[in-house]
Enzyme design. Structure first.
Site, PDB file in Angstrom:
ATOM      1  N   ASP A  16       0.849  -1.190   0.000  1.00 20.83           N
ATOM      2  CA  ASP A  16       0.000   0.000   0.000  1.00 20.83           C
ATOM      3  C   ASP A  16       0.891   1.249   0.000  1.00 20.83           C
ATOM      4  O   ASP A  16       2.114   1.155  -0.129  1.00 20.83           O
ATOM      5  CB  ASP A  16      -0.964  -0.009   1.190  1.00 20.83           C
ATOM      6  CG  ASP A  16      -0.262  -0.006   2.542  1.00 20.83           C
ATOM      7  OD1 ASP A  16       0.955   0.279   2.602  1.00 20.83           O
ATOM      8  OD2 ASP A  16      -0.937  -0.270   3.542  1.00 20.83           O
ATOM      9  N   ALA A  17       0.298   2.394   0.184  1.00 20.53           N
ATOM     10  CA  ALA A  17       1.042   3.655   0.146  1.00 20.53           C
ATOM     11  C   ALA A  17       2.080   3.752   1.265  1.00 20.53           C
ATOM     12  O   ALA A  17       3.055   4.488   1.151  1.00 20.53           O
ATOM     13  CB  ALA A  17       0.079   4.842   0.238  1.00 20.53           C
TER      14      ALA A  17
END
Length: 132
Positions: A16-17
């Site tokens: 994810d980020a």
């Protein structure tokens, strides 16, 4: 059958980020390990599908303990907990593996049903039951 393990490396697309594995991707890791477990037992899911034998997830439960990160080397285990006539329960675990230690990241249970090509429950074939 004893515990089966399948290696998985974490790629950028899995994260994810924040740079950690996105929680839903662990379910994909579980799925890959189950597919390879069946293959190792001698059963190809596409050939089973052509015979009207499908395995579908009925229920899944996952407990997240530690995050995996980009480029981690993981192993995903498969162990049969309970066999029924038309379903079975599997315990799965994702481990981070390094030369120093093995760390449990995610543990879960998956309930699998055997269905036919019309979506109706069917008895698990004897050759599969005896292999498991």
């Amino acid at each position: 059958m004893s515990e089966f393990r399948w290696p998985v490396r974490v790629y950028y697309e899995d994260t994810d980020a924040g740079g950690i594995v996105y929680y839903a991707n662990y379910l994909k890791f579980f799925e890959r390990a189950r597919t390879e477990w069946l293959r190792q037992l001698g059963f190809n899911q596409e050939l089973l599908r052509q015979q009207g034998i499908l395995f579908v997830v009925r229920e899944v439960n996952a407990k997240y303990k530690q995050p995996a990160r980009l480029d981690d080397e993981l192993q995903v285990s498969v162990a049969v907990e309970k066999m029924g006539k038309a379903s079975f329960n599997i315990v799965q675990t994702v481990y981070r593996v390094s030369s120093e230690e093995e760390q449990t990241l995610v543990s879960g249970s998956v309930s699998i049903a055997c269905i036919d090509d019309k979506g109706k429950p069917r008895i698990i074939p004897a050759d599969i039951l005896s292999a498991v």
